[in-house]
Design an enzyme around this catalytic site. Structure first.
Site, PDB file in Angstrom:
ATOM      1  N   ARG A 123     -21.889   0.661   3.341  1.00 12.72           N
ATOM      2  CA  ARG A 123     -21.804  -0.804   3.404  1.00 12.72           C
ATOM      3  C   ARG A 123     -22.273  -1.301   4.771  1.00 12.72           C
ATOM      4  O   ARG A 123     -23.020  -2.274   4.885  1.00 12.72           O
ATOM      5  CB  ARG A 123     -20.352  -1.255   3.196  1.00 12.72           C
ATOM      6  CG  ARG A 123     -19.888  -1.153   1.764  1.00 12.72           C
ATOM      7  CD  ARG A 123     -18.399  -1.462   1.648  1.00 12.72           C
ATOM      8  NE  ARG A 123     -17.989  -1.521   0.258  1.00 12.72           N
ATOM      9  CZ  ARG A 123     -16.787  -1.180  -0.188  1.00 12.72           C
ATOM     10  NH1 ARG A 123     -15.857  -0.745   0.666  1.00 12.72           N
ATOM     11  NH2 ARG A 123     -16.498  -1.272  -1.466  1.00 12.72           N
ATOM     12  N   ASP A 143     -17.825   3.097   3.119  1.00 12.81           N
ATOM     13  CA  ASP A 143     -17.761   2.045   4.145  1.00 12.81           C
ATOM     14  C   ASP A 143     -18.987   2.132   5.071  1.00 12.81           C
ATOM     15  O   ASP A 143     -19.545   1.119   5.487  1.00 12.81           O
ATOM     16  CB  ASP A 143     -16.490   2.192   4.987  1.00 12.81           C
ATOM     17  CG  ASP A 143     -15.300   2.603   4.144  1.00 12.81           C
ATOM     18  OD1 ASP A 143     -14.316   1.861   4.105  1.00 12.81           O
ATOM     19  OD2 ASP A 143     -15.369   3.679   3.507  1.00 12.81           O
ATOM     20  N   HIS A 192      -9.984   5.398   5.702  1.00 12.39           N
ATOM     21  CA  HIS A 192     -10.672   4.537   4.745  1.00 12.39           C
ATOM     22  C   HIS A 192      -9.702   3.384   4.486  1.00 12.39           C
ATOM     23  O   HIS A 192      -8.880   3.425   3.583  1.00 12.39           O
ATOM     24  CB  HIS A 192     -10.971   5.302   3.449  1.00 12.39           C
ATOM     25  CG  HIS A 192     -11.427   4.404   2.333  1.00 12.39           C
ATOM     26  ND1 HIS A 192     -12.607   3.710   2.358  1.00 12.39           N
ATOM     27  CD2 HIS A 192     -10.837   4.076   1.155  1.00 12.39           C
ATOM     28  CE1 HIS A 192     -12.729   3.004   1.246  1.00 12.39           C
ATOM     29  NE2 HIS A 192     -11.666   3.204   0.503  1.00 12.39           N
ATOM     30  N   ARG A 195       0.840  -1.211   0.000  1.00 12.02           N
ATOM     31  CA  ARG A 195       0.000   0.000   0.000  1.00 12.02           C
ATOM     32  C   ARG A 195       0.870   1.255   0.000  1.00 12.02           C
ATOM     33  O   ARG A 195       0.506   2.266  -0.568  1.00 12.02           O
ATOM     34  CB  ARG A 195      -0.875   0.016   1.242  1.00 12.02           C
ATOM     35  CG  ARG A 195      -2.037  -0.895   1.094  1.00 12.02           C
ATOM     36  CD  ARG A 195      -3.101  -0.591   2.113  1.00 12.02           C
ATOM     37  NE  ARG A 195      -4.283  -1.353   1.731  1.00 12.02           N
ATOM     38  CZ  ARG A 195      -5.481  -1.184   2.218  1.00 12.02           C
ATOM     39  NH1 ARG A 195      -5.675  -0.273   3.135  1.00 12.02           N
ATOM     40  NH2 ARG A 195      -6.489  -1.911   1.826  1.00 12.02           N
TER      41      ARG A 195
HETATM   42  P1  NAD Z   1      -8.621   2.185 -13.121  1.00  9.94           P
HETATM   43  O1  NAD Z   1      -7.248   1.677 -13.333  1.00  9.94           O
HETATM   44  O2  NAD Z   1      -9.774   1.473 -13.746  1.00  9.94           O
HETATM   45  O3  NAD Z   1      -8.730   3.719 -13.583  1.00  9.94           O
HETATM   46  C1  NAD Z   1      -7.778   4.664 -13.264  1.00  9.94           C
HETATM   47  C2  NAD Z   1      -7.755   5.661 -14.407  1.00  9.94           C
HETATM   48  O4  NAD Z   1      -6.893   6.750 -14.047  1.00  9.94           O
HETATM   49  C3  NAD Z   1      -7.214   5.099 -15.716  1.00  9.94           C
HETATM   50  O5  NAD Z   1      -8.171   5.260 -16.762  1.00  9.94           O
HETATM   51  C4  NAD Z   1      -5.950   5.932 -16.005  1.00  9.94           C
HETATM   52  O6  NAD Z   1      -5.717   6.203 -17.372  1.00  9.94           O
HETATM   53  C5  NAD Z   1      -6.282   7.201 -15.229  1.00  9.94           C
HETATM   54  N1  NAD Z   1      -5.115   8.029 -14.895  1.00  9.94           N
HETATM   55  C6  NAD Z   1      -3.905   7.663 -14.411  1.00  9.94           C
HETATM   56  N2  NAD Z   1      -3.112   8.735 -14.239  1.00  9.94           N
HETATM   57  C7  NAD Z   1      -3.847   9.820 -14.594  1.00  9.94           C
HETATM   58  C8  NAD Z   1      -3.599  11.221 -14.630  1.00  9.94           C
HETATM   59  N3  NAD Z   1      -2.425  11.720 -14.251  1.00  9.94           N
HETATM   60  N4  NAD Z   1      -4.571  12.039 -15.060  1.00  9.94           N
HETATM   61  C9  NAD Z   1      -5.785  11.540 -15.458  1.00  9.94           C
HETATM   62  N5  NAD Z   1      -6.081  10.215 -15.445  1.00  9.94           N
HETATM   63  C10 NAD Z   1      -5.111   9.377 -15.036  1.00  9.94           C
HETATM   64  O7  NAD Z   1      -8.809   2.255 -11.530  1.00  9.94           O
HETATM   65  P2  NAD Z   1     -10.210   2.320 -10.752  1.00  9.94           P
HETATM   66  O8  NAD Z   1     -10.688   0.963 -10.445  1.00  9.94           O
HETATM   67  O9  NAD Z   1     -11.086   3.269 -11.454  1.00  9.94           O
HETATM   68  O10 NAD Z   1      -9.735   2.952  -9.355  1.00  9.94           O
HETATM   69  C11 NAD Z   1      -9.311   4.286  -9.284  1.00  9.94           C
HETATM   70  C12 NAD Z   1      -8.886   4.628  -7.862  1.00  9.94           C
HETATM   71  O11 NAD Z   1     -10.050   4.675  -7.012  1.00  9.94           O
HETATM   72  C13 NAD Z   1      -7.934   3.594  -7.229  1.00  9.94           C
HETATM   73  O12 NAD Z   1      -6.927   4.284  -6.509  1.00  9.94           O
HETATM   74  C14 NAD Z   1      -8.846   2.838  -6.273  1.00  9.94           C
HETATM   75  O13 NAD Z   1      -8.123   2.257  -5.203  1.00  9.94           O
HETATM   76  C15 NAD Z   1      -9.745   3.968  -5.806  1.00  9.94           C
HETATM   77  N6  NAD Z   1     -10.999   3.597  -5.146  1.00  9.94           N
HETATM   78  C16 NAD Z   1     -11.346   4.312  -4.053  1.00  9.94           C
HETATM   79  C17 NAD Z   1     -12.518   4.037  -3.366  1.00  9.94           C
HETATM   80  C18 NAD Z   1     -12.855   4.857  -2.152  1.00  9.94           C
HETATM   81  O14 NAD Z   1     -13.852   4.574  -1.430  1.00  9.94           O
HETATM   82  N7  NAD Z   1     -12.085   5.891  -1.826  1.00  9.94           N
HETATM   83  C19 NAD Z   1     -13.359   3.021  -3.818  1.00  9.94           C
HETATM   84  C20 NAD Z   1     -13.003   2.309  -4.969  1.00  9.94           C
HETATM   85  C21 NAD Z   1     -11.798   2.600  -5.628  1.00  9.94           C
END
Ligand code: NAD
Length: 322
Positions: free
Chosen positions: A159, A156, A183, A96
């Protein structure tokens, strides 16, 4: 309550990152009519253009009138709210902390570009580790803590409430329970103030008069809320729908001046003695962002957990040089 009326021409939501989370968030906001305009930005031009086209083709059937976007940062111009989902996901074998380093660097380069386009927007971090990145984004941008924060434990908490409602056999709207802290692994439900209807959760009984929420049941519910993401990711590779709805709901709270209380993560200043880290606590949110972080009553066990969560986050931040 705010007496000001929303400026209907300024209801623009920008979603940064058109991956699983960003595109689901845009879809949820589109269907709910959360914003007047939804703009999607991603560095992957092919992907973002395809998502914008696919979303746009459904707008005959949605309340939101249009979707824009692309790989040019100018699509974000004059947004009222910018939700950041861009970044790397955890790769097999990656810690992480390593992920935090990669995504912190993305935030360092993204925030100045976004601010140039939308200096007055409310910034919401979804990318993980969202609490850590909230501090990074706040420091890099110099924005006040109420203007840059994270969805934190809003997902969360949703959920947890769903699981409690299932167990109690009552509608979700009657469940009041919150997860506070990081989180992530050190988050915790505040059972001391959780209620179903007006009944404290610890006193809730089934039709036969049996107490439903024993210590074991509460531990299991807390465990499931913390670990839900791991099992969903194992099954389908990402969590996207519930976080998409979370972002859409938060957008409405902000753009519609609702003054609602949601568990959100902002950089704290002497919150039960915690300063300089972002973690989730019930917060009043409106068009100005976070208006106030509420000092909800906590028992000693919960206070210890709050401090432990803050210490864990502080440790990650210090290893990143913040
Ligand atoms: P993903 O890989 O499907 O999508 C990430 C996107 O970000 C990609 O399309 C990539 O091209 C884009 N990207 C990367 N660098 C970039 C930049 N500099 N500018 C613009 N776009 C850029 O990932 P995902 O499944 O959509 O997850 C995204 C994030 O959300 C992860 O860090 C995940 O852990 C997080 N997440 C958070 C929660 C929460 O409750 N906080 C819940 C689910 C997922």
């Amino acid at each position: 309550m705010s007496t000001q009326l929303p400026d209907l021409n300024a209801l623009k939501l920008s979603v940064i990152g058109a991956g699983s989370v960003g595109s689901s968030l845009a879809y949820a906001a589109l269907i709910r009519g959360s914003a007047r305009e939804i703009a999607l930005f991603d560095i992957n031009a092919k992907k973002v253009d395809a998502e914008v086209a696919d979303l746009s083709h459904g707008t005959q059937f949605t309340p939101t009138s249009y979707v824009t976007g692309g790989a040019d940062i100018e699509v974000v111009k004059d947004s009222s709210i910018v939700i950041i989902t861009a970044g790397a996901r955890q790769k097999p074998g990656q810690t992480r902390l390593e992920l935090a380093g990669v995504n912190a660097n993305i935030m360092k380069s993204l925030m100045p570009q976004l601010l140039e386009q939308a200096p007055n927007a409310i910034y919401v971090l979804v990318t993980n580790p969202c609490d850590v990145l909230t501090v990074v984004a706040q420091k890099v941008s110099g924005l006040p803590a109420n203007q840059v924060f994270s969805t934190g434990t809003m997902l969360d908490t949703s959920r947890l409430r769903w699981a409690i409602a299932q167990k109690a056999g009552v509608g979700l709207a009657n469940v009041h329970a919150t997860i506070m802290g990081e989180h992530g692994d050190s988050e915790f439900p505040t059972w001391s103030n959780a209620e179903i209807g007006h009944v404290p959760i610890l006193d809730w009984k089934d039709a036969a008069g049996q107490r439903v929420f024993s210590e074991d049941v509460l531990d299991e519910l807390a465990y499931d809320a913390v670990h839900a993401a791991y099992s969903i990711i194992e099954g389908k590779g990402a969590t996207n729908y519930a976080i998409g709805l979370t972002g859409a709901r938060l957008t409405e709270a902000i753009l519609r001046y609702q003054d609602v209380i949601l568990p959100l993560s902002s950089v704290l200043d002497d919150y039960y003695g915690v300063s300089g880290v972002a973690l989730s606590a019930p917060s009043i949110v409106s068009n100005k962002g976070i208006e106030r972080v509420l000092e909800v009553p906590l028992n000693n066990t919960e206070l210890v957990k709050l401090k432990a969560s803050a210490a864990a986050l502080k440790h990650t931040l210090s290893t990143l040089g913040f």
